[in-house]
Design a protein around this motif. Structure first.
Motif, PDB file in Angstrom:
ATOM      1  N   ASN A 147       7.939  37.987  72.850  1.00 43.89           N
ATOM      2  CA  ASN A 147       8.466  38.246  71.506  1.00 43.89           C
ATOM      3  C   ASN A 147       9.840  38.872  71.610  1.00 43.89           C
ATOM      4  OD1 ASN A 147       6.210  37.377  70.110  1.00 43.89           O
ATOM      5  ND2 ASN A 147       5.211  39.375  70.280  1.00 43.89           N
ATOM      6  N   LEU A 148      10.722  38.475  70.715  1.00 45.80           N
ATOM      7  CA  LEU A 148      12.061  39.070  70.722  1.00 45.80           C
ATOM      8  C   LEU A 148      12.067  40.285  69.802  1.00 45.80           C
ATOM      9  CD1 LEU A 148      15.029  39.096  71.453  1.00 45.80           C
ATOM     10  CD2 LEU A 148      15.448  37.387  69.684  1.00 45.80           C
ATOM     11  N   ASP A 149      12.417  41.441  70.359  1.00 44.28           N
ATOM     12  CA  ASP A 149      12.445  42.674  69.558  1.00 44.28           C
ATOM     13  C   ASP A 149      13.854  43.022  69.105  1.00 44.28           C
ATOM     14  OD1 ASP A 149      10.009  44.140  71.780  1.00 44.28           O
ATOM     15  OD2 ASP A 149       9.721  43.150  69.849  1.00 44.28           O
ATOM     16  N   MET A 150      14.797  42.867  70.022  1.00 43.50           N
ATOM     17  CA  MET A 150      16.131  43.371  69.711  1.00 43.50           C
ATOM     18  C   MET A 150      17.169  42.632  70.548  1.00 43.50           C
ATOM     19  SD  MET A 150      17.399  47.350  69.969  1.00 43.50           S
ATOM     20  CE  MET A 150      16.495  47.985  68.579  1.00 43.50           C
ATOM     21  N   ILE A 151      18.348  42.439  69.920  1.00 44.24           N
ATOM     22  CA  ILE A 151      19.484  41.885  70.667  1.00 44.24           C
ATOM     23  C   ILE A 151      20.579  42.924  70.628  1.00 44.24           C
ATOM     24  CG2 ILE A 151      21.242  40.080  70.731  1.00 44.24           C
ATOM     25  CD1 ILE A 151      19.305  38.271  69.238  1.00 44.24           C
ATOM     26  N   ILE A 152      21.194  43.172  71.772  1.00 41.85           N
ATOM     27  CA  ILE A 152      22.333  44.090  71.820  1.00 41.85           C
ATOM     28  C   ILE A 152      23.509  43.323  72.400  1.00 41.85           C
ATOM     29  CG2 ILE A 152      23.273  46.203  72.830  1.00 41.85           C
ATOM     30  CD1 ILE A 152      20.404  47.290  72.878  1.00 41.85           C
ATOM     31  N   VAL A 153      24.605  43.308  71.648  1.00 42.09           N
ATOM     32  CA  VAL A 153      25.787  42.577  72.092  1.00 42.09           C
ATOM     33  C   VAL A 153      26.948  43.561  72.171  1.00 42.09           C
ATOM     34  CG1 VAL A 153      27.354  40.680  71.570  1.00 42.09           C
ATOM     35  CG2 VAL A 153      24.960  40.514  70.905  1.00 42.09           C
ATOM     36  N   GLU A 154      27.708  43.483  73.265  1.00 37.71           N
ATOM     37  CA  GLU A 154      28.883  44.355  73.389  1.00 37.71           C
ATOM     38  C   GLU A 154      30.121  43.493  73.359  1.00 37.71           C
ATOM     39  OE1 GLU A 154      28.805  47.403  76.332  1.00 37.71           O
ATOM     40  OE2 GLU A 154      26.692  47.837  76.027  1.00 37.71           O
ATOM     41  N   TYR A 155      30.958  43.721  72.372  1.00 35.79           N
ATOM     42  CA  TYR A 155      32.238  43.047  72.278  1.00 35.79           C
ATOM     43  C   TYR A 155      33.306  43.991  72.840  1.00 35.79           C
ATOM     44  CZ  TYR A 155      29.800  39.877  69.081  1.00 35.79           C
ATOM     45  OH  TYR A 155      28.912  38.990  68.518  1.00 35.79           O
ATOM     46  N   GLY A 156      34.566  43.599  72.677  1.00 38.01           N
ATOM     47  CA  GLY A 156      35.643  44.448  73.189  1.00 38.01           C
ATOM     48  C   GLY A 156      35.605  45.844  72.610  1.00 38.01           C
ATOM     49  N   ASP A 157      35.618  45.927  71.258  1.00 43.18           N
ATOM     50  CA  ASP A 157      35.685  47.238  70.607  1.00 43.18           C
ATOM     51  C   ASP A 157      34.450  47.561  69.793  1.00 43.18           C
ATOM     52  OD1 ASP A 157      39.108  46.474  69.916  1.00 43.18           O
ATOM     53  OD2 ASP A 157      38.312  47.797  71.466  1.00 43.18           O
ATOM     54  N   LEU A 158      33.508  46.653  69.798  1.00 39.55           N
ATOM     55  CA  LEU A 158      32.337  46.851  68.933  1.00 39.55           C
ATOM     56  C   LEU A 158      31.036  46.614  69.694  1.00 39.55           C
ATOM     57  CD1 LEU A 158      33.425  44.849  65.752  1.00 39.55           C
ATOM     58  CD2 LEU A 158      33.312  47.321  65.947  1.00 39.55           C
ATOM     59  N   LYS A 159      29.976  47.182  69.124  1.00 38.49           N
ATOM     60  CA  LYS A 159      28.620  46.872  69.603  1.00 38.49           C
ATOM     61  C   LYS A 159      27.836  46.331  68.414  1.00 38.49           C
ATOM     62  CE  LYS A 159      28.395  50.600  72.935  1.00 38.49           C
ATOM     63  NZ  LYS A 159      27.985  51.946  73.261  1.00 38.49           N
ATOM     64  N   LEU A 160      26.948  45.413  68.688  1.00 36.61           N
ATOM     65  CA  LEU A 160      26.119  44.843  67.635  1.00 36.61           C
ATOM     66  C   LEU A 160      24.670  44.945  68.080  1.00 36.61           C
ATOM     67  CD1 LEU A 160      26.806  41.599  65.705  1.00 36.61           C
ATOM     68  CD2 LEU A 160      24.588  41.905  66.744  1.00 36.61           C
ATOM     69  N   CYS A 161      23.832  45.438  67.173  1.00 33.66           N
ATOM     70  CA  CYS A 161      22.413  45.606  67.519  1.00 33.66           C
ATOM     71  C   CYS A 161      21.611  44.907  66.433  1.00 33.66           C
ATOM     72  CB  CYS A 161      22.086  47.099  67.580  1.00 33.66           C
ATOM     73  SG  CYS A 161      20.364  47.465  67.832  1.00 33.66           S
ATOM     74  N   GLN A 162      20.816  43.929  66.817  1.00 26.94           N
ATOM     75  CA  GLN A 162      20.078  43.142  65.837  1.00 26.94           C
ATOM     76  C   GLN A 162      18.589  43.305  66.122  1.00 26.94           C
ATOM     77  OE1 GLN A 162      21.226  39.007  65.861  1.00 26.94           O
ATOM     78  NE2 GLN A 162      21.096  38.891  63.650  1.00 26.94           N
TER      79      GLN A 162
END
Lengths: 152, 377
Positions: free
Chosen positions: A65-80
């Motif tokens: 099961n997918l619980d969470m996605i964490i993405v790191e960009y240059g200046d930002l972080k995204l948490c889904q």
């Protein structure tokens, strides 16, 4: 909806570095947005939902099961994060603490999940209010093409 | 059966097992410094004394942390159990590796503790500059002035017979827990002392994880509830949150409803009487005050259950009205439940004078009733 708005706004005020929050229905219809985004809410919602669904599909293939996605960009972080009938996306600065963002996401999911027993009525009212339509695969392609054109 | 070989004598070497003559304050400060991941520089008059001091500090490091040894690691330290030796590499690459590890700590990875052997100036310039916690530099014969020149200002100094520890971050103001552990183990073997220290450190870490899980649930979490469930006193409660902040950069205090000073005062007043074994105060279903005065096994939830039954009864024709008092006398204990504005539950020792207790309590309850106590939610 007011209670959900209060929860979202509370997170924005409480956690330093958070730039925006988007609460989506499982089909990508934005139910609540906090923060400034240049993209149209409908397009943003469609992209986020499509990204999440892609990774969820990978999880299915792996038996997870997918619980969470964490993405790191240059200046930002995204948490889904997944919810029973939706997705919560938090966008924060690079310096923000992921641990705190995850904590807020989990708490929000618990509280919003209890409030959102069924999003059908909410979705209907959002779609009517903002003249949204259900995104299809062709729509996603068009959105991506627009973005690519803008970047080049 | 042959006798074990005698340990060869070495000039200036203090075997680790000998009780060091540093005072309790120094020991407690060193333990707190390591536990709170204070940045520090450890120095000694000679290289032979640096290792024993370093071994002492090593014994204070929680076992769940990942110890990384780097620089010119002396051979006595190279094979320490649980420590990882980092091969010499480009400082910027090492720094990046440390920063990634620190970032992963926010998500629950084991916190790192870096012990660097070498020149403090080079280390702070090339390696530790942007890293704000979890490292110590060990370097013999370094004067204070040289450390001040190369690092941020010195916040404190701990003196041991083997050398000195210069602290680059302030120590916590309250060292009660550290002193308590060290006091309890005066005269004990190093093994027992280490066990007591490690047990407390692990308890604190596990308690933080439990509190984090509770706050993630979105439910109202009160300090009283945590005190009862985790069986921790106030000082340990604060230590749990402080260490959690140092290890995971998460301040959970905003998510926990702390016990109001008026309620603390109320419960402390009762602690001076002989009758009470336990006291609990509820607003609706939230436990806003809890104190255990004697060793008694009685979950506060029982008060709530009894209170709900009484409230159901009060809705009927035979209801007691408000406020009401319920007293249950058993062989082991007396239970007193009072519904005023709040719900008060007490466990008294069997045979205690409950009438006297209620008389003394009346004034306190009236005083508390005048205060605005908000819901624990």
């Amino acid at each position: 909806m007011d209670e959900i708005k209060n929860i979202i706004q509370g997170i924005m005020k409480r956690v330093p570095g958070i730039k925006g929050l988007i609460l989506l229905d499982i089909d990508g219809i934005p139910l609540e947005i906090a923060g400034n985004f240049e993209m149209r809410a409908e397009d943003l919602g469609a992209l986020l939902a499509a990204c999440y669904n892609s990774y969820a599909q990978v999880g299915v293939e792996l038996g997870q099961n997918l619980d969470m996605i964490i993405v790191e960009y240059g200046d930002l972080k995204l948490c889904q994060s997944a919810m029973p009938r939706g997705l919560l996306t938090i966008i924060a600065t690079k310096e923000s603490y992921l641990g705190l963002i995850r904590l807020e996401a989990k708490r929000a999911i618990e509280m919003i999940g209890r409030l959102m027993q069924d999003t059908k009525d909410l979705r209907k009212s959002m779609m009517e209010q903002h003249k949204f339509r259900m995104p299809g695969d062709q729509d996603i392609e068009m959105i991506l093409a627009k973005l690519r054109k803008g970047l080049t | 059966m042959t006798e074990p070989a005698a340990r060869p004598e070495r000039t200036g070497y203090l075997p680790f097992r000998v009780e060091v003559t540093a005072g309790l304050q120094e020991e407690a400060s060193a333990l707190a410094a390591v536990w709170h991941r204070t940045r520090m520089v450890v120095t000694s008059p000679g290289p032979d004394l640096a290792v024993p001091l370093c071994l002492k500090l090593f014994s204070y490091i929680p076992r769940y942390r990942q110890v990384l040894l780097c620089g010119n690691v002396p051979k006595e330290m190279k094979y320490l159990k649980g420590a990882k030796l980092m091969e010499k590499s480009e400082p910027l690459a090492q720094q990046a590796a440390f920063q990634i590890s620190l970032a992963e700590e926010e998500l629950g990875a084991a916190p790192i503790q870096v012990i660097y052997f070498g020149d403090p100036q080079a280390a702070t310039r090339d390696l530790f500059g942007p890293i704000d916690r979890g490292w110590m530099i060990v370097s013999p014969n370094i004067p204070r002035a040289a450390i001040e020149k190369s690092t941020s200002s010195i916040q404190g100094e701990i003196r041991f017979p083997e050398g000195k520890i210069y602290l680059l971050d302030a120590l916590p103001a309250d060292l009660t827990i550290e002193k308590s552990i060290l006091n309890e183990t005066i005269g004990s073997s190093p093994g027992v002392r280490e066990y007591m220290i490690q047990m407390k450190e692990t308890e604190v870490r596990l308690a933080f994880q439990a509190i984090l899980a509770e706050t993630e649930s979105g439910r109202a979490v009160t300090q009283s509830y945590l005190a009862e469930m985790l069986k921790v006193r106030e000082k340990t409660y604060h230590k749990i949150l402080d260490i959690g902040l140092r290890e995971r950069r998460m301040d959970l205090r905003p998510y926990i409803k702390e016990t109001v000073p008026k309620v603390i005062k109320f419960l402390k007043a009762i602690s001076l009487w002989n009758e009470a074994s336990l006291g609990a105060i509820f607003i609706h279903k939230n436990l806003i005050g809890y104190a255990k005065y004697k060793d008694v096994d009685f979950p506060s939830q029982n008060f709530l259950t009894m209170g709900e039954r009484m409230e159901a009864l009060s809705q009927t024709e035979i209801g007691p009205g408000h406020p009401w008092i319920l007293e249950l006398n058993t062989r082991e204990m007396n239970i007193l439940l009072i519904k005023h504005r709040l719900l008060y539950g007490f466990v008294l020792a069997a045979g205690a004078d409950s009438a006297l207790f209620r008389m003394k309590l009346e004034g306190l309850i009236d005083e508390l009733a005048r205060e605005e106590i908000s819901n624990g939610a």
